[in-house]
Scaffold this motif. Structure first.
Motif, PDB file in Angstrom:
ATOM      1  N   UNK A  91       0.824  -1.203   0.000  1.00 27.18           N
ATOM      2  CA  UNK A  91       0.000   0.000   0.000  1.00 27.18           C
ATOM      3  C   UNK A  91       0.858   1.252   0.000  1.00 27.18           C
ATOM      4  N   UNK A  92       0.615   2.141  -0.976  1.00 30.22           N
ATOM      5  CA  UNK A  92       1.399   3.387  -1.027  1.00 30.22           C
ATOM      6  C   UNK A  92       1.172   4.201   0.245  1.00 30.22           C
ATOM      7  N   UNK A  93       2.203   4.792   0.717  1.00 28.37           N
ATOM      8  CA  UNK A  93       2.096   5.663   1.886  1.00 28.37           C
ATOM      9  C   UNK A  93       2.351   4.961   3.205  1.00 28.37           C
ATOM     10  N   UNK A  94       2.232   3.648   3.236  1.00 31.46           N
ATOM     11  CA  UNK A  94       2.436   2.926   4.491  1.00 31.46           C
ATOM     12  C   UNK A  94       3.867   3.099   4.988  1.00 31.46           C
ATOM     13  N   UNK A  95       4.809   3.156   4.075  1.00 33.59           N
ATOM     14  CA  UNK A  95       6.213   3.316   4.477  1.00 33.59           C
ATOM     15  C   UNK A  95       6.466   4.664   5.144  1.00 33.59           C
ATOM     16  N   UNK A 103       4.014  -0.623  13.605  1.00 35.47           N
ATOM     17  CA  UNK A 103       4.153  -1.792  14.482  1.00 35.47           C
ATOM     18  C   UNK A 103       2.811  -2.164  15.101  1.00 35.47           C
ATOM     19  N   UNK A 104       2.064  -1.178  15.585  1.00 35.73           N
ATOM     20  CA  UNK A 104       0.746  -1.435  16.181  1.00 35.73           C
ATOM     21  C   UNK A 104      -0.203  -2.027  15.149  1.00 35.73           C
ATOM     22  N   UNK A 105      -0.176  -1.488  13.930  1.00 36.04           N
ATOM     23  CA  UNK A 105      -1.028  -2.001  12.855  1.00 36.04           C
ATOM     24  C   UNK A 105      -0.666  -3.447  12.534  1.00 36.04           C
ATOM     25  N   UNK A 106       0.609  -3.713  12.429  1.00 38.76           N
ATOM     26  CA  UNK A 106       1.076  -5.060  12.108  1.00 38.76           C
ATOM     27  C   UNK A 106       0.641  -6.055  13.178  1.00 38.76           C
ATOM     28  N   UNK A 107       0.843  -5.689  14.433  1.00 41.97           N
ATOM     29  CA  UNK A 107       0.481  -6.571  15.540  1.00 41.97           C
ATOM     30  C   UNK A 107      -1.028  -6.806  15.571  1.00 41.97           C
ATOM     31  N   UNK A 108      -1.817  -5.777  15.306  1.00 40.93           N
ATOM     32  CA  UNK A 108      -3.270  -5.963  15.308  1.00 40.93           C
ATOM     33  C   UNK A 108      -3.703  -6.925  14.204  1.00 40.93           C
ATOM     34  N   UNK A 109      -3.047  -6.850  13.043  1.00 44.68           N
ATOM     35  CA  UNK A 109      -3.358  -7.789  11.958  1.00 44.68           C
ATOM     36  C   UNK A 109      -2.961  -9.202  12.361  1.00 44.68           C
ATOM     37  N   UNK A 135      -6.589  -1.828   7.455  1.00 46.37           N
ATOM     38  CA  UNK A 135      -5.588  -1.282   8.379  1.00 46.37           C
ATOM     39  C   UNK A 135      -4.605  -0.392   7.621  1.00 46.37           C
ATOM     40  N   UNK A 136      -4.202  -0.809   6.421  1.00 47.80           N
ATOM     41  CA  UNK A 136      -3.276   0.001   5.619  1.00 47.80           C
ATOM     42  C   UNK A 136      -3.901   1.341   5.261  1.00 47.80           C
ATOM     43  N   UNK A 137      -5.174   1.316   4.891  1.00 44.24           N
ATOM     44  CA  UNK A 137      -5.859   2.568   4.537  1.00 44.24           C
ATOM     45  C   UNK A 137      -5.918   3.487   5.757  1.00 44.24           C
ATOM     46  N   UNK A 138      -6.258   2.928   6.894  1.00 45.51           N
ATOM     47  CA  UNK A 138      -6.310   3.725   8.125  1.00 45.51           C
ATOM     48  C   UNK A 138      -4.935   4.254   8.482  1.00 45.51           C
ATOM     49  N   UNK A 139      -3.920   3.447   8.265  1.00 41.18           N
ATOM     50  CA  UNK A 139      -2.547   3.849   8.581  1.00 41.18           C
ATOM     51  C   UNK A 139      -2.090   4.992   7.680  1.00 41.18           C
ATOM     52  N   UNK A 140      -2.442   4.955   6.400  1.00 40.29           N
ATOM     53  CA  UNK A 140      -2.003   6.003   5.470  1.00 40.29           C
ATOM     54  C   UNK A 140      -2.782   7.297   5.669  1.00 40.29           C
ATOM     55  N   UNK A 141      -3.988   7.232   6.226  1.00 42.16           N
ATOM     56  CA  UNK A 141      -4.751   8.462   6.458  1.00 42.16           C
ATOM     57  C   UNK A 141      -4.365   9.121   7.783  1.00 42.16           C
ATOM     58  N   UNK A 142      -3.632   8.401   8.622  1.00 48.11           N
ATOM     59  CA  UNK A 142      -3.181   8.951   9.913  1.00 48.11           C
ATOM     60  C   UNK A 142      -1.801   9.567   9.850  1.00 48.11           C
ATOM     61  N   UNK A 143      -1.217   9.649   8.660  1.00 43.77           N
ATOM     62  CA  UNK A 143       0.152  10.184   8.525  1.00 43.77           C
ATOM     63  C   UNK A 143       0.144  11.680   8.733  1.00 43.77           C
TER      64      UNK A 143
END
Length: 143
Positions: A91-95, A103-109, A135-143
């Motif tokens: 997913x673009x932007x996750x990096x 880490x929190x996103x990964x652990x929740x998955x 989770x990736x979408x939520x992660x990229x919108x929280x940047x």
């Protein structure tokens, strides 16, 4: 015997066999009364299940967890983790996410994966992909 009692008895046998412990040693190591262990092992009463407090004490002493769900072979953890990481990284932007958020996103998955793998339905590949995408979408919108 009830399904729960059967699973608990199987677990107790696995702990004792795996650790090479007698009922006395199990009781001593876990801080549970020997009478509780012996009564449970020898009882044919289907309503005589161990309490969560007793199970927790045995888990802590033995390092072996009791799972209510069906016993399934352990997944190849490395392959599972790699698969989740690769799917999440697609997913673009996750990096660009904060490391602690990633880490929190990964652990929740991974927690979701473990929960599903121990359920009666098991892991559905489409479901896990949907969770990773969400989770990736939520992660990229929280940047």
């Amino acid at each position: 015997m009830s399904n729960l009692v059967d699973k608990q008895k199987k677990y107790i046998r696995q702990v004792m066999d795996g650790k090479g412990w007698s009922g006395y040693k199990l009781a001593n190591e876990s801080g549970v009364a020997i009478s509780t262990i012996n009564r449970f092992i020898n009882s044919d009463d289907p309503s005589h299940a161990l309490s969560s407090k007793t199970l927790n004490s045995i888990e802590n002493a033995s390092g072996m967890l009791f799972h209510i769900g069906p016993v399934q072979p352990a997944p190849d953890i490395r392959e599972t983790i790699q698969s989740i990481a690769l799917r999440l990284a697609e997913h673009p932007g996750v990096v660009n996410a904060k490391p602690e958020d990633f880490a929190e996103a990964f652990v929740s998955i991974y927690d979701y994966y473990l929960e599903k793998s121990s359920s009666e339905d098991g892991v559905n590949t489409q479901d896990i992909r949907a969770v990773i995408d969400f989770v990736a979408k939520r992660l990229t919108t929280n940047i």
